[in-house]
Structures are given as structure tokens and as C-alpha cells.
Design a protein around this motif. Structure first.
Motif, short mmCIF file in Angstrom:
data_model
loop_
_atom_site.label_atom_id
_atom_site.label_comp_id
_atom_site.label_asym_id
_atom_site.label_seq_id
_atom_site.Cartn_x
_atom_site.Cartn_y
_atom_site.Cartn_z
N ILE A 49 6.04 4.59 -2.75
CA ILE A 49 5.96 3.26 -2.16
C ILE A 49 7.37 2.66 -2.09
O ILE A 49 8.27 3.04 -2.84
CB ILE A 49 5.02 2.36 -3.00
N HIS A 100 0.87 1.44 -8.31
CA HIS A 100 0.37 2.22 -7.18
C HIS A 100 0.34 3.74 -7.39
O HIS A 100 -0.36 4.43 -6.65
CB HIS A 100 1.22 1.94 -5.93
N THR A 153 6.14 -1.28 -9.30
CA THR A 153 5.37 -0.75 -8.17
C THR A 153 4.89 0.67 -8.45
O THR A 153 3.80 1.07 -8.03
CB THR A 153 6.18 -0.77 -6.88
N LYS A 196 -5.59 1.12 -7.51
CA LYS A 196 -4.40 0.39 -7.93
C LYS A 196 -4.64 -0.15 -9.34
O LYS A 196 -5.73 -0.64 -9.64
CB LYS A 196 -4.10 -0.76 -6.96
N HIS A 212 0.85 -1.19 0.00
CA HIS A 212 0.00 0.00 0.00
C HIS A 212 0.89 1.24 0.00
O HIS A 212 1.84 1.34 0.77
CB HIS A 212 -0.90 0.03 1.23
N ALA A 213 0.58 2.17 -0.89
CA ALA A 213 1.36 3.41 -0.95
C ALA A 213 1.13 4.22 0.32
O ALA A 213 -0.02 4.37 0.77
CB ALA A 213 0.94 4.22 -2.17
#
Length: 631
Positions: A322, A333, A329, A277, A227-228
Motif C-alpha cells: 500500500i 492492511h 499502514t 483490515k 485500500h491495498a
């Protein structure tokens, strides 16, 4: 108490440099922030150094008179209110002891963003412009009010306003002899760049490469488990993710519940902010298009461009990246690869291809004179950035240009559908999953609702977690709203905040049972959300339920139809018992249709002329007894 001489907010203004400008934005969803960055490029081309801030980031407010040239991009939210990131700024501007000439050396322009389906169109931008004039500032660029619901949206209005800005700059802040504007075909430097990290974690100075990834990476695991970071975020566990429309119904609506890590308190009308996302399949597609698959999992470093002086570094476009930060990633995100591209996207993309045909076509989309063609290509068919990159497959994105080309993936807000009095450790949402076909017969999925639909609840072996941020809503509830009668008008998922309000009123120490719910949906069988709850409350005498099923009979019945049919009940609740009316749901035709129905009720039951009935409704608004939350 500070005197005018000692109060820093009331000292004589210092004229700022004519080659500098301040850009302030007020944004609830990020649109005005995006446009402010586009405006900063326009000023840079005229050799004016821009500083871009959200309104609340201008601290202290006493520095405002030191800026000779200010541009403000102001969105309106809720009932004609300021976005959250401008409320402190607005309160500061309203200070009564500010002198009339406080901004006498300031020139400004305001670009307003709004939606004509709301009752107070562009109200926040208008108020800011008027207040600056009261404080002595000079409006050198005429105010423009952009309508999000217009065919060309805000993009068309902004393109026209920017041309006016250019003209004003040339007239009032001309360049010195021997200096020329930076032409549009010249690509400006990126202000923040990505670089691959070296072995020690620092940037190695390389911007591309062909190093192999270390083993196979599970993109779904990255989407589900990482999770960011976000300020104020809490990590909740998914407890329920249930479709509550029938399988044959055209729309998938979910009832979601999340278990909170500790008891919390929130108010009816508050919202949850959720970071979307991107799905790994879309990310893999983009990686393949750009030949990045082999380097997708190399660590990255995000840093300001080396050409900027320390005082010129703008806020980071991704405030808290993140970890680990890699291309994979980042794309899952942080970057909105399925959003509709703006004109600025095509302007830069035209420089990132060596294909002459592609370059020419991309440049045409970036030209303001072809704004209608741009709308037909992007907005009308809802064509995404990913699809444009697939169609113009010759585009090659240098790593330092990635954040310049693809916008940030912004959080989405959803009205909370439960009261903390019901359970302080569990919170619920009612979410319509966005899925539709465009005019070109392509299926489109909402980036955030698609993510929400995929969440696995704790009934499964491996429940998902979700990052949530609480925000205050725009219903503006007061203690009287929890005691006096209420008329709740809510088609579809607009019933979510109404449910939270009803729970709160009924679970308070002194339960308020004078509740009327006018709920609209297509069918009593397919999409009658929480029907068992409503019938149970009605049986207890705690709710008067007035449903409107639009497709259950030959003649369509909407919530405004039911308002007219129950004019006596509505008038009694509002006029005779001092109640309030709340309207929640889609921001299409419904809000204006409901307002018209209420005006007709007031005129008929109150014995008023139409113009007096309109004023009576406006008075309810001023008193906070008519509240509208639409999206």
C-alpha cells in the motif's frame, strides 16, 4: 505439430544440482504457501538452496525435469479440485504426449492438505503424487495427508513430515565433510526486509529510530479510505449493510450490497475476495508494545536482503504494498496480527527476547515434541499473535524481521448472493459476523467480518468503499444446471449461492421453475434469511420451499431430516427428471449427514442395496449432478 524431439516439454531431462530444490505449493487460502516457506528454511539449514513458487508460476512446465528434488504442498478445494493457482500446472501434467520417463531423474515428496468433512479428502495432492509416479519420478519422502479438522490441524502433521524430510536429506543428500547443518537455534537471514526511507524515498539503511510522527494520524481514516492494491480489484461503494437476524439472536448476520463502478457479469457460485483490515485500536496496541508509536508514520521501503544474489531473491511477500507504506499502514492492511501463531513464530520469537524465562518458554512451543502444548496454548483458546506479544512483552521485533515473524493478511472469499441478471451494477453478500467466546472466556472477532460489519452504506453522509476481486466458484455450473430440476440444500448462510442460482434460473430467457429449496435455520422468527422472497416465489409456483427450523419444536429438525421426510420428491427430481442436487453451508457435520440422508433415500426409493445407493451418489458426482460448496 511438434514432434517428441522438437517439443520442449519432451526433451531429455537435465539433472538439477543436488544442492538445490524446488518447492511448489497449491493454495486457495494461503496455508500451504505458509508451510512452503517453513519448508524452505528446513532445506536452507541443510545447505540446499530452495526456490519457492506457486504451481502455476513454474513456467514453462518443460523446466520441471531439470529439478532433481521437488517438494509439493497441495491443498484440495471444492469437489476434490485443484486450487486456482495450480490448475494450469495440473493441466500441463495431464498432457498425454508426456513420456513415461519424462521425470525419471526427479525425486519428490508430497504434503497434502485437506479436511475429512469434505467428500474427497486430499484428492488434489493424491492426484499430483500419482501423476508424478506415472511420469517416472521417484517418491523419496512418503506422502502425508493432513486433516484440517483434526485436533492438531495441519501443524501437527506438518511437523512430523518435516522430520521425515530432514532424515531423507541426511541419507540421500549428505553434507560434504567439514560442513554442518545450520542449527535450529541459529536464526536465518530475512529474505525481504523493511527499512525507513530517506528524504529521497530510498532506504536510509536505518532499521529503528525515535523520530517523532508528523502530527496526529487518524487510523480509522486509513482503514476506511485506503485500500491495498490487488490484481483485478475493483472499487465498489457500500449500498447496504443490514443486520437481518433479530437483535436477541445469538448471531449477527448481515445482508450487504455493493454498487459496482460499471456493469459486470458473474456466474452463480462465483465468490468475492475481500482483503481484511486490522482495526486501529489493535494496531495502536502493537505499536505501543514495541515502542513504535513515535515512528509509526515514517515512510518505509521494502527490499530484498542484501545477502541474496539476484537469482536467489524469492517472490515479494507483499506483492503490491500500500502507499504510503508506513508501520501503521503495513499493520492495518498487510500483516495478520490477530491470527493464531504457528510454530515458526515461536521459533523466531525465542531469539527476539533477552528474558531467559520467556526465551525458554517460547523455545518449548517451537519444539515439535511439544506440539500438543502448542495446540493447547494457541489453537484451542484461539490465542492471537497480538496477545502472545502482550504476554511475552519482552519480545522486541527488529524491523527487518517483521515480515519474517508476522504472516501476511490474506483475502477472504464470500459466496455471491445475487445474480448479475438481477442487477449487473449491484452485488450482494450474506455474511455471518464471527464473534464468539473461547474456552478461556475471551471474545474473539473475525478479522474480515469485523471489518465488513463496520462498513457505512451510502445512506450515510460518507459512504465507505470496498476493494473486491471476482473469482470463479467451485459449483461447476453447466448449461444443464440452469434448465434441469435442482434440489438446493442450504443451512444458514449457505443459502447465499443458492439465492444467486435461483435468481439466475428464474431470470434466464427460458425460466426454469422446477426448483426445490431445503433451507435450514434455528427459528422461523430469528434467522429465516430471505423468507419473504421464498414465500413469494412459492406463491408464484416457481419454488417448492421445504424449511427446517431446528429449534421451533421439541424435536430438532435439520436439513437432512427434511431430505428423509421428502424422499419421494427428492428421488423424483433426481432420478426421474434428471435433476441435480447442490449442498452449501458449514463444513462441519452437515455435509456428511446430508450425504447419508441421500444414500438412504436412493436405497429406499430406488430399491437398491446400500452399497449400490452409495455408487449411485458417486455417479451423480462424476456427472456433475451432485455439487458441494462448504466452508
Amino acid at each position: 505439430m511438434a514432434t517428441p524431439e522438437s517439443d520442449p516439454a519432451m526433451t531429455a531431462p537435465t539433472t538439477g544440482s543436488p544442492r538445490r530444490a524446488l518447492i511448489l505449493y497449491a493454495s486457495q487460502t494461503g496455508t500451504s504457501e505458509d508451510l512452503s516457506l517453513q519448508l524452505s528454511d528446513v532445506l536452507t539449514r541443510h545447505h540446499i538452496h530452495p526456490t519457492v513458487l506457486s504451481c502455476n508460476e513454474l513456467t514453462p512446465l518443460s523446466t520441471l525435469p531439470t529439478h532433481a528434488l521437488i517438494f509439493l504442498l497441495i491443498s484440495t478445494t471444492g469437489q476434490g479440485e485443484m486450487p486456482d493457482n495450480a490448475k494450469l500446472f495440473w493441466r500441463g501434467l495431464l498432457r498425454k504426449k508426456l513420456p513415461a520417463a519424462w521425470l525419471g531423474e526427479v525425486s519428490f515428496g508430497v504434503f497434502c492438505l485437506g479436511d475429512t468433512t469434505y467428500p474427497k479428502f486430499c484428492w488434489a495432492g493424491r492426484m499430483v503424487g500419482r501423476r508424478l509416479l506415472q511420469l517416472g519420478a521417484k517418491e523419496v519422502v512418503p506422502r502425508v495427508e493432513a486433516d484440517q479438522s483434526a485436533d492438531e490441524g495441519t501443524e501437527g502433521a506438518f511437523a512430523g513430515w518435516v522430520e521425515v524430510v530432514r532424515s531423507v536429506l541426511r541419507q540421500k543428500w549428505p553434507l560434504m565433510d567439514g560442513t554442518e547443518e545450520i542449527k535450529d537455534e541459529v536464526v536465518l537471514e530475512s529474505k525481504w526486509v523493511l527499512e525507513f526511507a530517506g528524504a529521497d524515498g530510498e532506504a536510509d539503511g536505518k532499521t529503528d529510530g525515535e523520530a517523532d510522527s508528523k502530527g496526529e494520524v487518524d487510523g480509522m481514516e486509513i482503514m476506511r479510505k485506503l485500500h491495498a492494491p490487488r490484481p483485478g480489484a475493483i472499487l465498489a461503494t457500500v449500498a447496504k449493510n443490514e443486520r437481518i437476524t433479530t437483535p436477541e439472536h445469538w448471531q449477527d448476520v448481515r445482508h450487504l450490497a455493493f454498487t459496482l463502478p460499471e456493469p459486470m457479469c458473474w456466474s452463480p457460485g462465483d465468490v468475492l475476495s475481500i482483503s481484511p483490515k486490522n482495526f486501529p485500536a489493535d494496531v495502536e496496541h502493537l505499536l505501543a508494545l514495541q515502542n513504535w508509536t513515535a515512528i509509526a508514520d515514517r515512510p518505509l521501503v521494502l527490499k530484498p536482503s542484501a545477502h541474496l544474489a539476484p537469482s536467489e531473491i524469492p517472490p515479494c511477500p507483499i506483492s503490491t504494498p500500500i502507499s504510503p507504506l508506513t508501520l501503521r499502514t503495513l499493520l492495518i492492511h498487510h500483516l495478520d496480527i490477530t491470527s493464531i501463531p504457528r510454530r515458526s513464530f515461536f521459533s523466531l520469537a525465542a531469539h527476539l527476547t533477552t528474558d531467559s524465562t520467556h526465551k525458554e518458554r517460547l523455545a518449548e512451543f517451537a519444539d515439535p515434541q511439544w506440539i500438543e502444548e502448542l495446540w493447547d496454548y494457541t489453537t484451542r483458546p484461539r490465542r492471537s499473535i497480538l496477545e502472545v506479544l502482550q504476554e511475552f512483552s519482552s519480545i522486541r521485533i527488529p524491523l527487518p524481521r517483521l515480515l519474517q515473524l508476522i504472516p501476511r493478511l490474506r483475502p477472504r472469499q464470500f459466496s455471491i448472493a445475487s445474480s448479475s441478471l438481477s442487477s449487473p451494477t449491484s452485488i450482494e453478500l450474506l455474511v455471518a459476523i464471527v464473534r464468539y467466546k473461547t474456552v478461556i472466556k475471551k471474545t474473539r472477532l473475525g478479522v474480515c467480518t469485523r471489518y465488513l460489519a463496520s462498513l457505512l452504506p451510502d445512506a450515510d453522509a460518507d459512504a465507505d468503499t470496498i476493494s473486491l476481486v471476482f473469482h470463479g466458484g467451485s459449483l461447476g455450473l453447466s448449461p444443464s444446471h440452469l434448465r434441469a430440476p435442482v434440489v438446493l440444500i442450504a443451512p444458514g448462510t449457505g443459502v447465499a449461492p443458492m439465492r444467486a442460482l435461483l435468481q439466475h434460473r428464474l431470470l434466464s430467457p427460458s425460466p426454469a421453475v422446477d426448483n426445490t429449496l431445503i433451507f435450514g435455520c434455528r427459528s422461523s422468527r430469528a434467522d429465516y434469511f430471505f423468507s419473504s422472497e421464498w414465500t413469494s416465489l412459492q406463491a408464484r409456483g416457481a419454488l417448492q420451499l421445504l424449511p427446517a427450523f431446528s429449534r421451533d419444536q421439541p424435536a430438532k429438525r435439520y436439513v437432512q431430516t427434511v431430505v428423509r421426510e421428502n424422499a419421494g420428491k427428492v428421488w423424483a427430481a433426481l432420478a426421474e427428471r434428471g435433476g441435480s442436487v447442490f449442498v452449501c453451508g458449514s463444513s462441519g457435520r452437515m455435509p456428511s449427514a446430508v450425504r447419508e440422508a441421500l444414500v438412504e433415500v436412493f436405497a429406499a426409493r430406488g430399491g437398491m442395496r446400500r452399497e449400490d445407493a452409495v455408487k449411485w451418489l458417486e455417479r451423480l458426482e462424476k456427472e456433475g449432478r451432485y455439487r458441494q460448496e462448504t466452508w
